[in-house]
Design an enzyme around this catalytic site. Structure first.
Site, short mmCIF file in Angstrom:
data_model
loop_
_atom_site.label_atom_id
_atom_site.label_comp_id
_atom_site.label_asym_id
_atom_site.label_seq_id
_atom_site.Cartn_x
_atom_site.Cartn_y
_atom_site.Cartn_z
N ASP A 1 0.86 -1.19 0.00
CA ASP A 1 0.00 0.00 0.00
C ASP A 1 0.89 1.23 0.00
OD1 ASP A 1 -2.01 -1.82 0.22
OD2 ASP A 1 -2.72 -1.16 2.19
N ASP B 1 -15.19 -4.65 -0.76
CA ASP B 1 -14.79 -4.25 0.59
C ASP B 1 -16.05 -4.18 1.46
OD1 ASP B 1 -12.28 -3.89 -0.56
OD2 ASP B 1 -12.65 -1.76 -0.94
#
Length: 239
Positions: A8, A130
């Site tokens: 990330d 998600d």
């Protein structure tokens, strides 16, 4: 089962968040390319690369990192964060991504993502599911939608999607174990879908359980960076 390490990116650096909260950020490396090379050395073949700056800005901002990793490793990269247009998809592919992940945009603009599936193919467009409390989270996980996880997956299977990255936001970055029960139910309910687990994976035992229930892949982030799973531990899963 595919083992997919995660990188990330914020400000060009390798970071991890907790529950997607940008105020709970920890930086692990200033050079993501070197981190990616360690994954290659461990025999891993894939990479889940997330542009967190891009997720907030709604456009990719760390394409240079993507390009650097793509040119200096042979990893198969799926790229997400800020993918909001066909232009951004092309930018990601041009920078070296083999796949992109459509997250919030898949909730907000269903017909657009349906078009992407038709144009680029389901092997190029991963759907990011998600979720928190079995409802889809959007906008860098800052908001809850009214769309249930199962309805979301059913809809996109009908549109030709094949692969779903399912991230339990409530577990992400906490090292408290994955949402194994939810994944079990998804695999049983949608046997033709390919599910990739994300969020909470902490131990090798977690990986064994996810493999046993039929997950196509598992994304591992913080567990690697914190050492609860070492790269050497992953040898048994590397083909």
């Amino acid at each position: 089962m595919q083992i997919i390490p995660a990188i990330d990116i914020i400000g060009g650096q390798c970071v991890r968040l907790t529950e997607g909260d940008f105020t709970q950020q920890k930086t692990y490396a200033s050079n993501p390319v070197e981190v990616a090379k360690q994954f290659v050395d461990a025999g891993l073949q894939r990479l889940h690369l997330v542009d967190l700056d891009g997720a907030r800005a709604r456009k990719p901002l760390n394409l240079a990192v993507l390009e650097a990793i793509a040119t200096q490793t042979n990893l198969i990269i799926d790229f997400g964060g800020g993918i909001q247009s066909e232009e951004s998809i092309q930018q990601a592919f041009n920078a070296g991504a083999q796949q992109i992940t459509a997250g919030s945009i898949a909730v907000r603009e269903v017909s657009l993502v349906q078009h992407w599936l038709e144009k680029f193919g389901a092997n190029k467009i991963i759907i990011g599911a998600d979720f928190r409390d079995n409802f889809i989270s959007i906008n860098a996980w800052a908001e809850q939608s009214t769309v249930s996880l199962t309805n979301f997956i059913q809809q996109y299977l009908e549109y030709g999607a094949q692969t779903f990255i399912c991230t339990d936001v409530s577990k992400d970055g906490k090292l408290q174990g994955p949402a194994t029960q939810t994944y079990t139910e998804l695999v049983q309910s949608f046997p033709k879908a390919g599910f990739i687990a994300s969020g909470g994976v902490t131990t090798i035992n977690d990986l064994e359980e996810l493999k046993a229930i039929g997950m196509e892949g598992v994304i591992i982030g913080k567990a690697i960076y914190e050492g609860t799973i070492t790269l050497a531990d992953l040898n048994k899963f590397v083909c």
